[in-house]
Design an enzyme around this catalytic site. Structure first.
Site, PDB file in Angstrom:
ATOM      1  N   CYS A   1     -16.853 -15.061  -8.946  1.00  0.00           N
ATOM      2  CA  CYS A   1     -18.087 -14.801  -8.636  1.00  0.00           C
ATOM      3  C   CYS A   1     -18.066 -13.172  -9.112  1.00  0.00           C
ATOM      4  O   CYS A   1     -17.298 -12.068  -9.080  1.00  0.00           O
ATOM      5  CB  CYS A   1     -19.063 -14.703  -7.038  1.00  0.00           C
TER       6      CYS A   1
ATOM      7  N   ARG B   1     -14.299 -15.681 -15.725  1.00  0.00           N
ATOM      8  CA  ARG B   1     -13.804 -15.410 -15.311  1.00  0.00           C
ATOM      9  C   ARG B   1     -13.620 -16.362 -13.899  1.00  0.00           C
ATOM     10  O   ARG B   1     -12.778 -17.027 -13.224  1.00  0.00           O
ATOM     11  CB  ARG B   1     -14.211 -13.550 -13.457  1.00  0.00           C
TER      12      ARG B   1
ATOM     13  N   TRP C   1     -18.632 -19.035  -7.775  1.00  0.00           N
ATOM     14  CA  TRP C   1     -17.246 -19.994  -8.106  1.00  0.00           C
ATOM     15  C   TRP C   1     -17.491 -20.767  -6.091  1.00  0.00           C
ATOM     16  O   TRP C   1     -16.935 -19.344  -5.207  1.00  0.00           O
ATOM     17  CB  TRP C   1     -16.316 -19.196  -7.966  1.00  0.00           C
TER      18      TRP C   1
ATOM     19  N   ASN D   1     -20.537 -10.859  -3.955  1.00  0.00           N
ATOM     20  CA  ASN D   1     -19.006 -11.860  -3.855  1.00  0.00           C
ATOM     21  C   ASN D   1     -18.556 -11.062  -2.588  1.00  0.00           C
ATOM     22  O   ASN D   1     -18.903 -10.319  -1.572  1.00  0.00           O
ATOM     23  CB  ASN D   1     -18.228 -11.333  -4.910  1.00  0.00           C
ATOM     24  N   GLY D   2     -17.336 -12.346  -2.338  1.00  0.00           N
ATOM     25  CA  GLY D   2     -16.305 -11.981  -1.190  1.00  0.00           C
ATOM     26  C   GLY D   2     -17.329 -13.415  -0.061  1.00  0.00           C
ATOM     27  O   GLY D   2     -17.424 -14.420  -0.564  1.00  0.00           O
TER      28      GLY D   2
ATOM     29  N   GLU E   1       6.384 -20.931 -13.533  1.00  0.00           N
ATOM     30  CA  GLU E   1       5.388 -20.612 -14.709  1.00  0.00           C
ATOM     31  C   GLU E   1       5.146 -21.889 -16.189  1.00  0.00           C
ATOM     32  O   GLU E   1       4.168 -22.395 -16.289  1.00  0.00           O
ATOM     33  CB  GLU E   1       5.863 -19.735 -15.547  1.00  0.00           C
TER      34      GLU E   1
ATOM     35  N   LYS F   1       1.258 -23.685 -15.891  1.00  0.00           N
ATOM     36  CA  LYS F   1       0.415 -23.422 -17.494  1.00  0.00           C
ATOM     37  C   LYS F   1       0.516 -24.877 -17.357  1.00  0.00           C
ATOM     38  O   LYS F   1      -1.117 -25.412 -17.699  1.00  0.00           O
ATOM     39  CB  LYS F   1       1.182 -23.073 -18.747  1.00  0.00           C
TER      40      LYS F   1
ATOM     41  N   GLU G   1      -2.626 -26.033 -14.950  1.00  0.00           N
ATOM     42  CA  GLU G   1      -4.084 -25.313 -15.098  1.00  0.00           C
ATOM     43  C   GLU G   1      -4.940 -25.779 -15.898  1.00  0.00           C
ATOM     44  O   GLU G   1      -5.483 -26.073 -16.094  1.00  0.00           O
ATOM     45  CB  GLU G   1      -3.798 -23.780 -15.453  1.00  0.00           C
TER      46      GLU G   1
ATOM     47  N   HIS H   1      18.433 -33.931  -5.723  1.00  0.00           N
ATOM     48  CA  HIS H   1      17.848 -34.119  -3.964  1.00  0.00           C
ATOM     49  C   HIS H   1      16.662 -34.544  -4.482  1.00  0.00           C
ATOM     50  O   HIS H   1      15.931 -34.397  -2.714  1.00  0.00           O
ATOM     51  CB  HIS H   1      18.035 -32.848  -3.545  1.00  0.00           C
TER      52      HIS H   1
ATOM     53  N   LYS I   1     -10.205 -16.624 -12.521  1.00  0.00           N
ATOM     54  CA  LYS I   1      -9.095 -14.856 -12.695  1.00  0.00           C
ATOM     55  C   LYS I   1      -9.438 -14.323 -12.457  1.00  0.00           C
ATOM     56  O   LYS I   1      -7.798 -13.563 -12.086  1.00  0.00           O
ATOM     57  CB  LYS I   1      -9.637 -14.353 -15.014  1.00  0.00           C
TER      58      LYS I   1
HETATM   59  C1  G6P Z   1      -5.437 -16.418 -10.627  1.00  0.00           C
HETATM   60  C2  G6P Z   1      -5.552 -16.862 -11.643  1.00  0.00           C
HETATM   61  C3  G6P Z   1      -4.186 -16.206 -11.967  1.00  0.00           C
HETATM   62  C4  G6P Z   1      -3.275 -14.750 -11.380  1.00  0.00           C
HETATM   63  C5  G6P Z   1      -3.556 -15.210  -9.787  1.00  0.00           C
HETATM   64  C6  G6P Z   1      -3.188 -13.983  -9.513  1.00  0.00           C
HETATM   65  O1  G6P Z   1      -4.831 -17.824  -9.568  1.00  0.00           O
HETATM   66  O2  G6P Z   1      -6.206 -17.948 -12.291  1.00  0.00           O
HETATM   67  O3  G6P Z   1      -3.991 -16.899 -13.708  1.00  0.00           O
HETATM   68  O4  G6P Z   1      -2.138 -15.210 -11.724  1.00  0.00           O
HETATM   69  O5  G6P Z   1      -4.816 -15.211  -9.421  1.00  0.00           O
HETATM   70  O6  G6P Z   1      -4.100 -12.546  -9.554  1.00  0.00           O
HETATM   71  P1  G6P Z   1      -3.491 -11.706 -10.549  1.00  0.00           P
HETATM   72  O7  G6P Z   1      -4.583 -10.864 -11.186  1.00  0.00           O
HETATM   73  O8  G6P Z   1      -2.548 -10.595  -8.955  1.00  0.00           O
HETATM   74  O9  G6P Z   1      -2.648 -11.465 -11.308  1.00  0.00           O
END
Ligand code: G6P
Length: 610
Positions: A2, A27, A74, A100-101, A484, A488, A491, A507, A605
């Site tokens: 948000c 974001r 969001w 927000n929150g 990772e 990626k 996502e 396993h 984000k």
């Molecule tokens: C969200 C983002 C990710 C990020 C994660 C942690 O899920 O989409 O890309 O890795 O938050 O965010 P930070 O700002 O704490 O690294």
């Protein structure tokens, strides 16, 4: 996640607010709205979907207001519908609030207000706020007093912006555990959840602290606490240059951020290697040599991609500095009564420095006598401000929701930290330190060179784009790279992908292997990697298509259907070179699938809710 933007000044508020919301678009959000006091009442505009829907509405029917607040939502409580889009108002539509929150006790408050005859129109937690303020005013309180009284009843986290028909020249704001800044421009004032949103208008900003309340009017800004006592917050000049974010000729921010890694990684290293070439100089980390030698344990806490950097950090810190390390997700660390050994260091890793679960874990540990350090990309973030020490990754603003350069910057920062500690503790000899740091300094050049594999990855992306599931395998320090890579892909292209330690594959996951289940493996030059090749034989015997990303140019062509070779360096640093092709692979697959690369669905984000 948000976003909040508020404006008081000579420009048209709705234009400034929409402009600010667009800057926060990256974001992640699913609806947007704004409210302005006008003609004795309030005008609201709310639209589901992209901000452009709200913008069209605003341009079609200009409001020409001089005060207003806006929001990108969001969804947490209630679906992304127009009724749930912020701003929310009281029953009479005289007070509008953006938030927000999460208000944790909203159900209790809502039941209480409903019992008194109030009627609610949304499923959100936010709606109780304007209703509470209206109830306070009905009891005879002034607007600001009623706002403070409402805030005192809220449990949970909030950054709030409020406009009202009764005080058309005023915006009220308040924060607890969710970022909020006040911006000062030329005869205009702003409110925002992130400086980025108001950078074109604000010349300076003040970061509100928890419990702060702001009253913004054309004549100026007043800051106070929940009881109404004045507070002062320093003003910081807005550095527009460092906030400037452009795609610089790339189709997406993510592509730009992947491609700028050689330059920004050099920034992370810059000025941090001692003149001797045998140690690291860390600005912002005040631990003395003795304190480092006394460390018995490091507890890393992070979320998402930063958690993967944490897993890599464990290999680096244990391997180079000989300190035992534990790594937890923010949400999981908070959920159990974690026992920290004496002489622990609590290390948070976060791109944004605002991720709620990591931040709350940090807040939970403060006061327990444990020293805290954050590895972070945003110098003004809550985590940096609330940790004893901070090591900045210095990779510049990251706009693509899927983290790329922030991740490699974190690995590099952790490598610097581990080397420094290794030197202090004597686990890294001066000669080994020199060799390691030499590799580190050369790394950005090698990353640049690694981009030669991009055309091959474009071809590999065509294979993955048709897959329903993909398995990523790695061993040792490159196992987090596999995690990772899988993150990626899922996502960005919404293809199910799983990262697994190659040795564990037999396993369980091997049961899934068949010709329609592609496997992507990563192999560095460490000793574990020979075993990885054996694991790949097991996969290929079951006819899965294998893409192998490796630093070993001598790897037999028969090891995989496609070999992607990147430059070799110290095995400790190879994850940075190996993850680059996985970033590119996910990017190109997403482009081929037509996904919204910079703002994938449902993702945010900066996740500021717990
Ligand atoms: C969200 C983002 C990710 C990020 C994660 C942690 O899920 O989409 O890309 O890795 O938050 O965010 P930070 O700002 O704490 O690294």
């Amino acid at each position: 996640m948000c976003g909040i933007v508020g404006y008081v000044g000579d420009n048209f508020a709705e234009i400034v607010v929409v402009d600010g919301l667009k800057r926060l678009e990256y974001r992640g959000y699913d609806s947007a709205g704004l409210a302005v006091p006008l003609d004795g009442g309030l005008k609201l505009r709310r639209r589901v979907g992209k901000i452009v829907n709200l913008e069209r509405e605003v341009l079609k029917e200009p409001l020409q207001a001089h005060v207003g607040v806006g929001h990108t939502r969001w969804a947490t409580h209630g679906a992304p519908t127009e009724a749930n889009t912020h701003p929310h108002t009281d029953a009479a539509g005289r007070i509008a609030v953006v938030h927000n929150g999460i208000i944790e006790n909203y159900l209790e408050l809502r039941h209480e207000l409903e019992a008194a005859g109030d009627h609610f129109t949304s499923a959100t937690d936010t709606e109780v706020v304007p209703h509470l303020v209206a109830a306070g005013m009905a009891r005879g309180l002034g607007l600001v007093e009623a706002f403070r009284a409402a805030l005192r009843r809220l449990e949970g986290s909030f950054a709030l912006g409020l406009v009202s028909a009764s005080h058309p020249g005023v915006i009220l704001g308040a924060r607890r555990s969710s970022p909020l800044v006040v911006g000062y421009g030329e005869k205009e004032f702003l409110l925002a959840s992130d400086v980025l949103a108001i950078q074109s208008y604000a010349e300076a900003v003040s970061y509100l602290e928890d419990g702060d309340v702001c009253v913004i009017e054309a004549s100026g800004v007043t800051l106070s606490d929940l009881e109404g006592r004045p507070v002062e917050r320093p003003r910081h000049k807005v550095d527009r240059e460092s906030l400037a974010v452009r795609k610089e000729g790339h189709r997406h921010f993510m592509a730009k951020e992947i491609h700028e890694q050689p330059r920004v990684l050099a920034q992370t290293i810059s000025g941090r290697i001692a003149d001797s070439g045998r140690d690291v100089v860390l600005d912002g980390v005040g631990l003395t040599g003795d304190q480092v030698r006394e460390l018995e344990h490091v507890q890393i806490v992070a979320c998402g991609t930063s958690w993967h950097a944490g897993l890599l950090g464990r290999y680096l810190i244990e391997g180079l500095a000989g300190i035992p390390v534990r790594v937890d997700y923010g949400s999981e660390f908070r959920g159990r009564a974690a026992l920290l050994p004496k002489r622990s260091l609590f290390l948070t890793i976060s791109q944004s420095g605002e991720t709620a679960d990591t931040l709350m874990a940090l807040r939970g540990i403060r006061g327990q006598g444990v020293r805290t350090l954050t590895v972070c990309n945003v110098p003004t973030s809550s985590m940096v401000r609330e940790s004893d020490d901070a090591l900045l990754t210095l990779v510049g603003p990251e706009i693509g929701v899927a983290s790329t350069k922030a991740f490699t910057g974190q690995i590099l920062a952790l490598a610097l930290l581990a080397a420094h500690w290794g030197v202090a503790r004597g686990t890294l000899s001066p000669v080994d330190a020199e060799s390691f740091l030499d590799h580190l300094v050369r790394l950005p050049g090698l990353v640049e060179h690694a981009f030669t594999v991009e055309p091959a990855l474009l071809e590999e992306a065509r294979v993955l784009a048709d897959a329903r599931s993909v398995l990523y395998l790695g061993r040792g320090i490159n196992y987090p790279v596999a995690l990772e890579g899988a993150l990626k892909l899922k996502e960005l292209s919404y293809i199910h992908a799983e990262g697994y330690p190659a040795g564990e594959m037999k396993h369980g996951p091997i049961a899934l292997i068949d010709p329609r289940f592609p496997v992507v493996a990563v192999a560095g030059s460490g000793q574990d990697q020979t075993k990885l090749l054996s694991n790949l034989s097991e996969v290929r015997a079951r006819e899965a298509r294998v893409t192998l990303v490796t630093t070993d140019s001598e790897t037999p062509a028969s090891a995989a259907d496609r070999l992607i070779v990147v430059p070799r360096t110290s095995p400790w640093l190879e994850p940075i070179l190996l993850v680059l092709p996985l970033q590119l692979l996910a990017y190109h697959t997403a482009v081929l699938k037509g996904s919204d690369v910079d703002q994938p669905r449902n993702l945010a984000k900066s996740v500021t809710v717990e």
